[in-house]
Design a protein around this motif. Sequence first.
Motif, short mmCIF file in Angstrom:
data_model
loop_
_atom_site.label_atom_id
_atom_site.label_comp_id
_atom_site.label_asym_id
_atom_site.label_seq_id
_atom_site.Cartn_x
_atom_site.Cartn_y
_atom_site.Cartn_z
N ASN A 103 0.70 -1.25 -0.09
CA ASN A 103 0.25 -0.07 -0.12
C ASN A 103 0.91 1.24 0.12
O ASN A 103 0.79 2.25 -0.71
CB ASN A 103 -0.88 -0.04 1.50
CG ASN A 103 -2.12 0.89 1.06
OD1 ASN A 103 -2.11 2.15 1.75
ND2 ASN A 103 -2.91 0.81 0.32
N ASP A 163 -3.62 8.79 1.62
CA ASP A 163 -3.38 7.75 2.80
C ASP A 163 -3.11 6.58 2.15
O ASP A 163 -3.87 5.81 1.64
CB ASP A 163 -4.64 7.74 3.43
CG ASP A 163 -4.78 6.39 4.37
OD1 ASP A 163 -3.70 5.70 4.90
OD2 ASP A 163 -6.07 6.01 4.88
N ALA A 164 -1.59 6.10 2.34
CA ALA A 164 -1.25 4.86 1.71
C ALA A 164 -0.29 4.04 2.64
O ALA A 164 0.68 3.69 2.65
CB ALA A 164 -0.36 5.25 0.51
N LEU A 165 -1.14 4.15 4.02
CA LEU A 165 -0.28 3.67 5.04
C LEU A 165 -0.59 2.15 5.14
O LEU A 165 0.21 1.27 4.95
CB LEU A 165 -0.73 4.10 6.26
CG LEU A 165 -0.21 5.54 6.74
CD1 LEU A 165 -0.90 6.02 7.96
CD2 LEU A 165 1.33 5.61 6.48
N PHE A 166 -1.80 1.55 5.10
CA PHE A 166 -2.20 0.20 5.08
C PHE A 166 -3.46 -0.07 4.35
O PHE A 166 -4.36 0.97 4.20
CB PHE A 166 -2.43 -0.39 6.49
CG PHE A 166 -1.44 0.05 7.33
CD1 PHE A 166 -0.47 -0.65 7.48
CD2 PHE A 166 -1.63 0.82 8.39
CE1 PHE A 166 0.93 -0.38 8.57
CE2 PHE A 166 -0.83 1.23 9.21
CZ PHE A 166 0.63 0.64 9.28
N VAL A 184 -5.86 5.23 -0.37
CA VAL A 184 -5.46 4.16 -1.42
C VAL A 184 -5.89 2.66 -0.90
O VAL A 184 -5.45 2.23 0.05
CB VAL A 184 -3.82 4.05 -1.65
CG1 VAL A 184 -3.31 3.05 -2.47
CG2 VAL A 184 -3.39 5.41 -2.06
N LEU A 194 -8.13 1.39 0.78
CA LEU A 194 -9.06 1.30 2.00
C LEU A 194 -8.61 2.56 2.84
O LEU A 194 -7.12 2.81 2.90
CB LEU A 194 -9.05 0.02 2.67
CG LEU A 194 -9.71 -1.17 1.91
CD1 LEU A 194 -9.12 -2.55 2.67
CD2 LEU A 194 -10.98 -1.09 2.52
N SER A 210 -6.92 3.49 6.06
CA SER A 210 -5.92 2.83 6.65
C SER A 210 -6.70 2.41 8.12
O SER A 210 -7.12 3.53 8.61
CB SER A 210 -4.73 3.48 6.95
OG SER A 210 -4.04 3.67 5.52
#
Length: 501
Positions: A59, A118-121, A150, A152, A154
């Motif tokens: 992610n 938001d591309a953490l998880f 991204v 979902l 996170s």
Amino acid sequence: MHEILSPQEMGEADRLAAEAGGAGSYPLMLNAGAAVVAELLTRFADAAGYDVLCGPGNNGGDGYVIARLLHERGLAVRLWRQEVPPAGTDGARAADECPLEARPLDRFAPEPGWAVVDALFGAGLSKPVEGPYAEALEKAATAKAPVIAVDLPSGVAGDSGRVLGTTLTADLTVTFFRKKPGHLLFPGRKLCGETVVADVGIPAAVLQTIRPTCRENTPALWQTLLPRPERDTHKYKRGHVAVFSGPPTATGAARLAARGAARIGAGAVTVLSPAAALAVNAMHLTAIMLHRVEEEAELAAFIERRHPAAFVIGPGFGVGATARLFTEIVLHPASGTAAAHLVLDADAVTAFAEVPDRLFAAAGVSRATLVLTPHEGEFARLFPDLAEDALLSKLERARQAAVRAHAVLVLKGADTVIAAPDGRAAINTDATPYLATAGSGDVLAGMIAGLLGQGMPGFEAACAAVHLHAEAGRRVGPGLIAEDLPERLPEVLCACLGEEK
Ligand SMILES: NC(=O)C1=CN([C@@H]2O[C@H](COP(=O)(O)OP(=O)(O)OC[C@H]3O[C@@H](n4cnc5c(N)ncnc54)[C@H](O)[C@@H]3O)[C@@H](O)[C@H]2O)[C@H](O)CC1
Ligand SMILES: [K+]
């Protein structure tokens, strides 16, 4: 496009596409990043800049691709991360190819006018979001920055829509190939904002290998099976539905169900009433017939003489022994009589709370279809262990209950799940909150029975009724009361059947 994939099935799709493409999975990540950027430039083009929060997995890999593409367009971008993706992964490759300086996530400070990516998880969320990850999400939420998630938001679990630890509400979520349950089940559905499904180059043919069993409840699932009367039909050919009425003080629920059955096309509908409630029922019924049934023998005689195709038991009926007795008679009538389909709702669900196995056993050996329509509270009475299992999603609970009960399960709510004992399931997505009103479920039970009575198979009948009920509710909108719902069905059916008035 209406298939819903579990995160595991999505991983499989990813793997099959990577194998088929011959270039591994990295091109999928590049496509995913490009798809998110296309949405960003359409919807958040006037942002002063973009803060991209990158996690330690793929992610985060998507995040590095997004940051690089925005930077290459000359846009202001800041990249924030806590941990570097492990060497050898797609995420690590995307990080290597990203020329931007990575700033420590714990220093993240939103800038006014900037959007947050938001591309953490995503699919790999495996534990509660805490520490610097949680703080970064909280800062973005507090700043009221526009957020694009991204895959979902996170912290939202892809298989269930549940929140693990901290999350944030996105304005837009871009997911890849197909939606996951977490995009459709609450609270995930609300946290995703609008969900867009992007093509990342996974061929639809992989679905033939994966064979997903869950779908979004759209007319494509059942439209061709909606009953259309033959030109030379007669009323009993269009299905005779019988609805059990409660005592004099609780008759309205049965009439709502009866009206739902009639409006959805059942050719004949009879309210079966205890003697004391005959007068009150008679005062409110016109096209719908009325028949006295108070004792076992009266029910047996009615079944033998009138051969109803489907029954509704439960709305306003009371939770006593009679509900259990009548249920068992309907599922197992005297020999020589074909069993009618049965929709078991409300009080009749509760009536089996102490002896659920009695109901499941009766359904298991009946040739008729049993449809159970509990809301969450009623579900917990019949399936306490499934209701208490915090690890099960609403989808999984409905599925396991359907298998155990040998019944089509309609687990009602804002995100109604319909599940069949053969493993098929659907999630409804178009309900309006105005449907949360007394009597709304009674109408739905009658609609399902009306479709069963006209010969529609159980799973499809339940899916169609849930959708048409939601659509009727949507057309009424504010001020909706349950009585409105059957009256909207002619226009909803016309649209769905493609028929002119
Ligand atoms: N499937 C596809 O077609 C594509 C998917 N892409 C993107 O890849 C992610 C899934 O990537 P994955 O590496 O499996 O998982 P994540 O990045 O979500 O997270 C795994 C990573 O994070 C650690 N972790 C999990 N939860 C936590 C937590 N709460 N706190 C701290 N650390 C956590 C875990 O240990 C791993 O290290 C998918 O969502 C898509 O965005 C492709 O790029 C495109 C194709
Ligand atoms: K995310």
